[in-house]
Design an enzyme around this catalytic site. Structure first.
Site, PDB file in Angstrom:
ATOM      1  CG  ASP A  81       7.268   0.763   1.141  1.00 38.75           C
ATOM      2  OD1 ASP A  81       7.527  -0.394   0.736  1.00 38.75           O
ATOM      3  OD2 ASP A  81       7.092   1.709   0.371  1.00 38.75           O
ATOM      4  CG  ASN A 127       3.528  11.356  -5.222  1.00 43.82           C
ATOM      5  OD1 ASN A 127       4.446  10.555  -5.191  1.00 43.82           O
ATOM      6  ND2 ASN A 127       2.581  11.386  -4.307  1.00 43.82           N
ATOM      7  CG  HIS A 163       5.709   7.826  -3.394  1.00 45.32           C
ATOM      8  ND1 HIS A 163       4.360   7.888  -3.661  1.00 45.32           N
ATOM      9  CD2 HIS A 163       6.071   6.558  -3.696  1.00 45.32           C
ATOM     10  CE1 HIS A 163       3.953   6.713  -4.104  1.00 45.32           C
ATOM     11  NE2 HIS A 163       4.962   5.891  -4.137  1.00 45.32           N
ATOM     12  CD  GLU A 176       2.595   9.674  -0.786  1.00 49.15           C
ATOM     13  OE1 GLU A 176       3.234  10.023  -1.795  1.00 49.15           O
ATOM     14  OE2 GLU A 176       1.562   8.973  -0.845  1.00 49.15           O
TER      15      GLU A 176
HETATM   16  C1  GLP Z   1       4.425   2.140  -4.113  1.00 46.72           C
HETATM   17  C2  GLP Z   1       5.677   1.754  -3.335  1.00 46.72           C
HETATM   18  C3  GLP Z   1       6.912   2.365  -3.907  1.00 46.72           C
HETATM   19  C4  GLP Z   1       6.943   2.167  -5.407  1.00 46.72           C
HETATM   20  C5  GLP Z   1       5.753   2.854  -6.030  1.00 46.72           C
HETATM   21  C6  GLP Z   1       5.709   2.735  -7.541  1.00 46.72           C
HETATM   22  O1  GLP Z   1       3.826   3.304  -3.679  1.00 46.72           O
HETATM   23  N1  GLP Z   1       5.584   2.095  -1.956  1.00 46.72           N
HETATM   24  O2  GLP Z   1       8.055   1.787  -3.291  1.00 46.72           O
HETATM   25  O3  GLP Z   1       8.130   2.672  -5.940  1.00 46.72           O
HETATM   26  O4  GLP Z   1       4.586   2.266  -5.496  1.00 46.72           O
HETATM   27  O5  GLP Z   1       5.078   1.546  -7.905  1.00 46.72           O
HETATM   28  P1  GLP Z   1       5.229   0.851  -9.304  1.00 46.72           P
HETATM   29  O6  GLP Z   1       6.589   0.285  -9.334  1.00 46.72           O
HETATM   30  O7  GLP Z   1       4.179  -0.220  -9.313  1.00 46.72           O
HETATM   31  O8  GLP Z   1       5.028   1.902 -10.331  1.00 46.72           O
END
Ligand code: GLP
Length: 235
Positions: free
Chosen positions: A62, A128, A130, A135
């Site tokens: 992404d 949540n 995702h 989402e």
């Molecule tokens: C973002 C990314 C996800 C990731 C998530 C969790 O929203 N788009 O790919 O898994 O954050 O982030 P973190 O690893 O910092 O908890």
């Protein structure tokens, strides 16, 4: 799902590294990559190793809409900083946050994914549920989309920005349908804030309300979680 519980994210990074190494040793050529703080320790292990990805392709999950590769908050920037500058791939693809036409950009990305079937897909998970930026409510069959981020995601990701207002409201994300086509999936999760969603992902019903719950249907998923994130799996 194979679940590996580790002490902390450092040990998780070592386990994650082993999954990458094994895939590479077995001939994997295309690696689906992720951002967020979770994969950092795995990338650090890869950078410190002699693994050679110079004949491989990477495809990221992404990118924020509106951020260019030179923007320090962009996922392009993150990937260059944590991995690509030190461990180059032959080709590295991310969605273009500055693309003028969202339809063309999502089609371009889907064509890339189609042409480069993913051997190993790395995932983090949002609180949540995702995956990528898919989402809750995203279709399990979905392809690349421009997605409006939920308030909870904007709030969670605001820690990387000066304030919440600076967090982009939209992102391009590979769809869940494409993620599920990866031959193997490695999901990492660390810290107590992920415990509830990891329980739902592993033990809860398969529902679009918890996008990661679809992983229960994939044949080859490895979950690496620290004790805090795995805390609610025992009961
Ligand atoms: C973002 C990314 C996800 C990731 C998530 C969790 O929203 N788009 O790919 O898994 O954050 O982030 P973190 O690893 O910092 O908890």
């Amino acid at each position: 799902m194979k679940i590996i519980v580790v002490k902390d994210s450092i040990e998780g990074g070592r386990e994650g590294f082993k999954v990458f190494k094994e895939a590479l040793d077995n001939g994997a050529k295309v690696f689906g990559l992720a951002t967020g703080s979770t994969p950092e320790t795995t990338y650090a292990q890869i950078v410190d190793s002699d693994l050679d990805f110079s004949k491989c392709t990477s495809i990221n999950l992404d990118e924020y809409v509106g951020l260019g590769a030179n923007d320090p908050q962009s996922y392009h920037y993150f990937m260059n900083q944590h991995l690509f500058s030190k461990k180059p791939f032959a080709h590295s693809y991310l969605p273009d946050g500055l693309a003028k036409n969202a339809k063309k950009e999502t089609a371009r990305y889907d064509a890339l994914i189609e042409k480069n079937p993913i051997d190993l897909q790395l995932l983090g998970i949002g609180q949540n549920g995702h995956i990528g930026f898919n989402e809750p409510g995203s279709s399990f069959d979905g392809k690349t989309q421009k997605i409006r981020l939920t308030e909870s995601t904007i709030e969670a990701n605001s820690r990387f920005f000066e304030n919440e207002d600076q967090v982009p409201k939209y992102a391009y994300s590979m769809g869940i349908g494409s993620i599920m086509k990866a031959k193997k999936i490695l999901l990492e999760a660390y810290g107590p804030a992920k415990a509830e969603v990891i329980r739902k992902m592993v033990k809860g019903p398969i529902t679009e309300d918890v996008p990661a719950s679809i992983l229960q249907r994939h044949q080859d998923v490895v979950v690496i979680a620290d004790e805090a994130a795995a805390a609610l799996l025992r009961s």
